[in-house]
Design an enzyme around this catalytic site. Structure first.
Site, PDB file in Angstrom:
ATOM      1  N   ARG A  91       0.838  -1.203   0.000  1.00 49.90           N
ATOM      2  CA  ARG A  91       0.000   0.000   0.000  1.00 49.90           C
ATOM      3  C   ARG A  91       0.865   1.242   0.000  1.00 49.90           C
ATOM      4  O   ARG A  91       1.761   1.401   0.818  1.00 49.90           O
ATOM      5  CB  ARG A  91      -0.921   0.010   1.233  1.00 49.90           C
ATOM      6  CG  ARG A  91      -1.660   1.326   1.473  1.00 49.90           C
ATOM      7  CD  ARG A  91      -2.975   1.355   0.739  1.00 49.90           C
ATOM      8  NE  ARG A  91      -3.669   2.626   0.818  1.00 49.90           N
ATOM      9  CZ  ARG A  91      -4.701   2.895   1.590  1.00 49.90           C
ATOM     10  NH1 ARG A  91      -5.152   1.979   2.415  1.00 49.90           N
ATOM     11  NH2 ARG A  91      -5.277   4.072   1.552  1.00 49.90           N
ATOM     12  N   ASP A 105      -9.607  -0.952   7.355  1.00 51.65           N
ATOM     13  CA  ASP A 105     -10.272   0.073   8.153  1.00 51.65           C
ATOM     14  C   ASP A 105     -10.783  -0.521   9.448  1.00 51.65           C
ATOM     15  O   ASP A 105     -11.535  -1.507   9.439  1.00 51.65           O
ATOM     16  CB  ASP A 105     -11.456   0.684   7.393  1.00 51.65           C
ATOM     17  CG  ASP A 105     -11.033   1.614   6.281  1.00 51.65           C
ATOM     18  OD1 ASP A 105      -9.925   2.184   6.368  1.00 51.65           O
ATOM     19  OD2 ASP A 105     -11.805   1.778   5.327  1.00 51.65           O
TER      20      ASP A 105
END
Length: 179
Positions: A91, A105
């Site tokens: 990422r 998340d």
């Protein structure tokens, strides 16, 4: 409340999303890495879903899922661990809502509500997103988002959002090994 060696553990829900570098593989890898997280145990995982991007629309569709874990990590320790897993999976944070290899998340941490610069709980936009609510309801039908209401009611308000459950056959074709 689950315990590890006589210490109380917290119930946590985490959303996973990916739309780069073989998203099905990235989600399976993310789940594997969450299952290996120290002081934590994976309890349940949802089906995988395909969803259209939200916000920045000129990008590939996403693959999404939600997992439930129990953990002895504090919210800030868990957030740090999630960011490390994202980095491990390639990422790179550029602009908000940009394409990504893996997004993790922190949705709910027990019934905790907090609003800090580094962490907002419950996740501030989860109640607006079918790709979070549907998999969350799949693994905890009576889930209530503190300050927002029941997931079932919130999901009905997202009926216009496109969401497709991915077949187990398609998922099983993806090898589960890290690069």
């Amino acid at each position: 409340m689950p315990t590890f060696a006589n210490h109380t553990a917290s119930q946590v829900f985490i959303a996973l999303g990916s739309n780069l570098e073989n998203p099905l593989f990235q989600i399976k890898r993310g789940i594997q890495l969450l299952n290996e997280l120290d002081h934590s145990r994976l309890i349940k995982q949802s089906s995988l879903y395909r969803s259209a991007p939200v916000g920045k629309l000129d990008q590939p569709d996403f693959i999404n899922a939600v997992v439930q874990i129990v953990t002895k990590l504090s919210p800030s320790e868990l957030l740090k661990a999630l960011l490390e897993i994202e980095q491990q999976c390639g990422r790179i944070r550029t602009t908000p809502n940009a394409p990504r290899t893996l997004d993790l998340d922190l949705l709910l941490y027990d019934d905790l509500q907090c609003n800090k610069e580094e962490l907002i709980l419950p996740h501030p936009r989860m109640h607006e997103r079918a790709f979070v609510l549907q998999p969350l309801m799949e693994i905890k039908q009576d889930c209530v988002i503190p300050g927002r209401g029941s997931v079932a009611e919130l999901l009905s308000a997202c009926a216009d959002q496109s969401l497709e459950r991915i077949s187990k056959h398609d998922i099983e074709k993806i090898p589960l090994h890290c690069h």
